[in-house]
Design a protein around this motif. Structure first.
Motif, mmCIF file in Angstrom:
data_model
loop_
_atom_site.group_PDB
_atom_site.id
_atom_site.type_symbol
_atom_site.label_atom_id
_atom_site.label_comp_id
_atom_site.label_asym_id
_atom_site.label_seq_id
_atom_site.Cartn_x
_atom_site.Cartn_y
_atom_site.Cartn_z
ATOM 1 N N ASN A 70 -10.381 -42.143 -58.272
ATOM 2 C CA ASN A 70 -11.067 -43.070 -57.360
ATOM 3 C C ASN A 70 -10.479 -43.032 -55.949
ATOM 4 O O ASN A 70 -11.143 -43.408 -54.976
ATOM 5 N N GLU A 71 -9.204 -42.613 -55.846
ATOM 6 C CA GLU A 71 -8.563 -42.529 -54.533
ATOM 7 C C GLU A 71 -8.905 -41.223 -53.813
ATOM 8 O O GLU A 71 -8.667 -41.087 -52.619
ATOM 9 N N ASN A 72 -9.445 -40.277 -54.557
ATOM 10 C CA ASN A 72 -9.807 -38.972 -53.982
ATOM 11 C C ASN A 72 -11.201 -39.078 -53.369
ATOM 12 O O ASN A 72 -12.182 -38.548 -53.890
ATOM 13 N N ILE A 73 -11.270 -39.747 -52.227
ATOM 14 C CA ILE A 73 -12.557 -40.111 -51.630
ATOM 15 C C ILE A 73 -13.167 -38.948 -50.844
ATOM 16 O O ILE A 73 -12.490 -37.982 -50.493
ATOM 17 N N TYR A 74 -14.468 -39.078 -50.564
ATOM 18 C CA TYR A 74 -15.152 -38.107 -49.713
ATOM 19 C C TYR A 74 -14.733 -38.326 -48.260
ATOM 20 O O TYR A 74 -14.561 -39.470 -47.816
ATOM 21 N N LEU A 75 -14.581 -37.234 -47.533
ATOM 22 C CA LEU A 75 -14.225 -37.308 -46.119
ATOM 23 C C LEU A 75 -15.475 -37.182 -45.263
ATOM 24 O O LEU A 75 -16.501 -36.678 -45.712
ATOM 25 N N ARG A 76 -15.357 -37.639 -44.036
ATOM 26 C CA ARG A 76 -16.464 -37.574 -43.084
ATOM 27 C C ARG A 76 -16.065 -36.696 -41.910
ATOM 28 O O ARG A 76 -14.875 -36.554 -41.595
ATOM 29 N N GLY A 77 -17.068 -36.146 -41.244
ATOM 30 C CA GLY A 77 -16.810 -35.363 -40.048
ATOM 31 C C GLY A 77 -16.096 -36.199 -39.006
ATOM 32 O O GLY A 77 -16.458 -37.355 -38.772
ATOM 33 N N GLY A 78 -15.071 -35.622 -38.403
ATOM 34 C CA GLY A 78 -14.300 -36.346 -37.395
ATOM 35 C C GLY A 78 -13.051 -37.013 -37.954
ATOM 36 O O GLY A 78 -12.215 -37.499 -37.186
ATOM 37 N N ASP A 79 -12.914 -37.058 -39.293
ATOM 38 C CA ASP A 79 -11.703 -37.622 -39.903
ATOM 39 C C ASP A 79 -10.496 -36.738 -39.593
ATOM 40 O O ASP A 79 -10.639 -35.531 -39.339
ATOM 41 N N THR A 80 -9.325 -37.336 -39.631
ATOM 42 C CA THR A 80 -8.071 -36.594 -39.488
ATOM 43 C C THR A 80 -7.175 -36.905 -40.670
ATOM 44 O O THR A 80 -6.939 -38.071 -40.988
ATOM 45 N N LEU A 81 -6.701 -35.854 -41.329
ATOM 46 C CA LEU A 81 -5.746 -35.994 -42.428
ATOM 47 C C LEU A 81 -4.382 -35.531 -41.932
ATOM 48 O O LEU A 81 -4.238 -34.408 -41.463
ATOM 49 N N THR A 82 -3.391 -36.401 -42.052
ATOM 50 C CA THR A 82 -2.022 -36.040 -41.694
ATOM 51 C C THR A 82 -1.155 -36.190 -42.929
ATOM 52 O O THR A 82 -1.082 -37.279 -43.511
ATOM 53 N N LEU A 83 -0.527 -35.105 -43.344
ATOM 54 C CA LEU A 83 0.340 -35.140 -44.516
ATOM 55 C C LEU A 83 1.793 -35.217 -44.058
ATOM 56 O O LEU A 83 2.257 -34.362 -43.287
ATOM 57 N N VAL A 84 2.470 -36.242 -44.502
ATOM 58 C CA VAL A 84 3.838 -36.522 -44.055
ATOM 59 C C VAL A 84 4.777 -36.524 -45.259
ATOM 60 O O VAL A 84 4.460 -37.111 -46.294
ATOM 61 N N ARG A 85 5.898 -35.844 -45.108
ATOM 62 C CA ARG A 85 6.914 -35.896 -46.167
ATOM 63 C C ARG A 85 7.649 -37.222 -46.048
ATOM 64 O O ARG A 85 8.318 -37.497 -45.054
ATOM 65 N N ASN A 86 7.522 -38.040 -47.057
ATOM 66 C CA ASN A 86 8.105 -39.388 -47.044
ATOM 67 C C ASN A 86 8.651 -39.698 -48.432
ATOM 68 O O ASN A 86 8.008 -40.379 -49.232
ATOM 69 N N PRO A 87 9.850 -39.171 -48.747
ATOM 70 C CA PRO A 87 10.394 -39.341 -50.094
ATOM 71 C C PRO A 87 10.536 -40.821 -50.466
ATOM 72 O O PRO A 87 10.936 -41.649 -49.637
ATOM 73 N N ARG A 88 10.211 -41.133 -51.702
ATOM 74 C CA ARG A 88 10.415 -42.490 -52.211
ATOM 75 C C ARG A 88 11.863 -42.639 -52.646
ATOM 76 O O ARG A 88 12.381 -41.818 -53.402
ATOM 77 N N THR A 89 12.519 -43.664 -52.155
ATOM 78 C CA THR A 89 13.922 -43.892 -52.481
ATOM 79 C C THR A 89 14.156 -45.351 -52.838
ATOM 80 O O THR A 89 13.349 -46.227 -52.507
ATOM 81 N N PHE A 90 15.259 -45.602 -53.518
ATOM 82 C CA PHE A 90 15.738 -46.963 -53.736
ATOM 83 C C PHE A 90 17.219 -46.987 -53.407
ATOM 84 O O PHE A 90 17.874 -45.931 -53.319
ATOM 85 N N ILE A 91 17.768 -48.178 -53.213
ATOM 86 C CA ILE A 91 19.184 -48.322 -52.876
ATOM 87 C C ILE A 91 19.919 -48.934 -54.068
ATOM 88 O O ILE A 91 19.474 -49.946 -54.616
ATOM 89 N N ALA A 92 21.020 -48.307 -54.464
ATOM 90 C CA ALA A 92 21.865 -48.830 -55.535
ATOM 91 C C ALA A 92 23.142 -49.372 -54.916
ATOM 92 O O ALA A 92 23.758 -48.723 -54.066
ATOM 93 N N ALA A 93 23.532 -50.574 -55.331
ATOM 94 C CA ALA A 93 24.730 -51.201 -54.781
ATOM 95 C C ALA A 93 25.424 -52.018 -55.865
ATOM 96 O O ALA A 93 24.850 -52.301 -56.915
#
Length: 221
Positions: A70-93
């Motif tokens: 459901n998240e894999n939506i149709y794109l429209r002309g003029g859209d911009t897709l930017t793929l960013v490396r954004n690792p998921r992290t948590f902090i341990a303390a």
């Protein structure tokens, strides 16, 4: 030229071959356009997809799009897709084997797995009854957990602390069922005996020079 641009999607960021990708007549979804751009260069679970359409930009983890059609939506002309490396992290303390910002390195992770990645609980120092998870929850989620919580007055994002008692067998099941989220803080408190030992150590370090001074003074008599 404007007609061609209006039927293309601009793809940038962590893709093998960025540029303008023409849309087919049948319509193309997010993953199809990314594939046409040569695919992603970063790991799927560390990539975020940002879709800009007009003045609005929405960001969704790549793994969410892969796992949920459901998240894999149709794109429209003029859209911009930017793929960013954004690792998921948590902090341990606290009383864990590793106090650090730790990457998930997996599609999903529960609290028990996060404790293992943090080196587990330190023997003789950690309090198994005091495992805490700090995060911001949506007001909607908190309302389902505790409808009368005064924290709901905070607005959309509410600071929430979960406490898990690992001495209780039920706590082990809770740790396996509680999924970690990006930005979570995992904190393990010290055992009460550890605090006593710390106080003892401080007392000894303060008393040691005084005792040594008495010894030296006695030698000169």
């Amino acid at each position: 030229m404007s007609k061609q641009i209006s039927n293309t999607v601009a793809v940038t960021g962590e893709v093998a071959s960025g540029g303008r990708i023409p849309l087919s007549n049948k319509g193309d979804r997010v993953l199809e356009v990314i594939a046409a751009a040569g695919g992603i260069r970063a790991p799927v679970n560390e990539t975020e997809v940002r879709l800009t359409r007009g003045p609005r930009t929405l960001a969704v983890p790549m793994i969410t799009i892969v796992n949920n059609p459901n998240e894999n939506i149709y794109l429209r002309g003029g859209d911009t897709l930017t793929l960013v490396r954004n690792p998921r992290t948590f902090i341990a303390a606290g009383a864990t084997g590793r106090n650090a910002e730790i990457p998930f390195e997996a599609d999903a992770m529960n609290l028990a797995q996060a404790l293992a990645k943090a080196g587990g609980l330190l023997d003789f120092r950690a309090d198994p009854e005091g495992v805490f998870l700090y995060r911001f929850e949506s007001a909607e989620t908190l309302r389902r957990i505790k409808p009368d919580s005064p924290l709901l007055a905070y607005g959309r994002q509410v600071p929430v602390i979960y406490r898990v008692n690992l001495r209780d067998p039920n706590g082990l099941f809770v740790a396996q069922g509680l999924r970690m989220q990006r930005g979570d803080i995992l904190y393990v408190s010290n055992a009460p005996l550890t605090d006593v030992q710390k106080a003892f150590s401080i007392f000894q370090s303060l008393a040691s020079p005084a005792v040594q001074g008495v010894s030296i003074a006695s030698g000169y008599r």
